[in-house]
Enzyme design. Structure first.
Site, short mmCIF file in Angstrom:
data_model
loop_
_atom_site.label_atom_id
_atom_site.label_comp_id
_atom_site.label_asym_id
_atom_site.label_seq_id
_atom_site.Cartn_x
_atom_site.Cartn_y
_atom_site.Cartn_z
CG ASP A 215 -33.55 -6.19 -15.91
OD1 ASP A 215 -33.44 -6.67 -14.78
OD2 ASP A 215 -33.55 -6.87 -16.95
CB SER A 236 -34.94 -11.12 -14.25
OG SER A 236 -33.81 -10.31 -14.43
CD GLN A 286 -34.32 -8.26 -11.73
OE1 GLN A 286 -33.21 -8.76 -11.86
NE2 GLN A 286 -34.78 -7.33 -12.56
#
Length: 301
Positions: A215, A236, A286
């Site tokens: 991430d 996110s 993502q």
């Protein structure tokens, strides 16, 4: 002589309260400039909790997560695991992360017993310089700070980034020119690894660490064609991972990131983590919210 990775000793080390209930304490190792909990930490910790609810022989092959509220770095996080299904080959575990009595994150992780198959293929790893020939992110920032023409406000931002104690080693392959606002192709390549030593252990441990690493700087790939704008808000929305082959998260891996689309205040990014020997270890995806100032940035010089 290597120090044990803080990702194992602290960040991803959960306290078991009940059979399927875990807690991460209120002291969080690294918090981004947003002062919200780092999404990779929540994903990694949720996978730790899920992994406690399966047998040692089962390995995670995929996870799908949603961030539903921003995480508060000042308080502990509770992780509730539900044993959704336990089959002969595959098992599914659902995890809910809770703060202030409300869910901040939900995740489903699927685990599989090892199975062989003649059906195998993968993409080819990009050809890039080895990590030994590249500068770390800290060394690059130090190099930029030596430029006497850097604007004071930007110098302060770089110094703040340099002081962050991120538990990941990062070596950008083609670092962007930070003094330019010219649009770039929405692709970037990093060599990444956990800081410190993890060693040979249950593969699930390395997968949890990879979830944390995956991430970091991921969503920023979608901003490369839009560098003339200042980011007001970026967070996110969801995060998915698929694990393909064994790897060591404390060894250098190439993180290949690209953004095929952005629009409607959202950006989509996709990533691939490659072992040094060219084996595709992990695939990631993502989507996140991206809101920017409509007026272009001023020069950084």
């Amino acid at each position: 002589g290597d120090l044990r990775s803080v990702l194992i000793t602290s960040v991803l080390n959960l306290e078991r309260l009940e059979v399927d209930l875990f807690r991460c304490g209120g002291q969080h190792h690294w918090v981004p400039a947003t002062q919200h909990l780092f999404g990779g930490q929540i994903v990694g910790q949720a996978l730790v909790a899920a992994a406690h609810a399966v047998s040692r022989d089962e390995q995670v092959h995929s996870l799908h997560c949603y961030f539903v509220r921003t995480g508060d770095p000042k308080v502990p996080v509770l992780y509730e695991v539900e044993r959704t299904r336990t089959g002969k080959s595959f098992s599914v575990r659902s995890v809910k992360a809770i703060q202030h009595g409300k869910p901040i994150f939900t995740c489903q992780a699927s685990f599989q017993l090892s199975q062989g198959s003649p059906v195998q293929h993968q993409f080819t790893m990009p050809t890039v310089p080895p990590p030994e020939e590249l500068l770390t992110q800290e060394e690059l920032i130090q190099k930029f700070l030596q430029n006497p023409n850097v604007a004071e406000g930007y110098r302060k931002r770089l110094t703040k980034i340099q002081a962050q104690d991120v538990p990941i080693d990062i070596k950008p392959v083609n670092p962007p020119d930070i003094f330019s606002s010219e649009p770039q192709e929405p692709k970037q390549l990093f060599w990444v690894r956990a800081r410190g030593y993890i060693g040979e252990t249950d593969m699930k441990v390395h997968c949890c660490v990879a979830a944390y690493i995956s991430d970091y700087a991921f969503l920023g790939t979608a901003l490369l064609p839009h560098r003339q704008y200042r980011v007001k808000f970026m967070v996110s929305l969801d995060h998915s991972m698929w694990f393909h082959a064994p790897f060591r998260a404390d060894h250098w891996m190439l993180y290949e990131c690209e953004s095929p689309w952005a629009g409607g205040c959202r950006g989509l990014v996709q990533g691939r983590l490659w072992r040094r020997d060219g084996v595709l270890a992990v695939t990631c995806a993502q989507e996140g919210v991206i809101r920017v100032e409509q007026t272009p940035n001023q020069s950084k010089l």
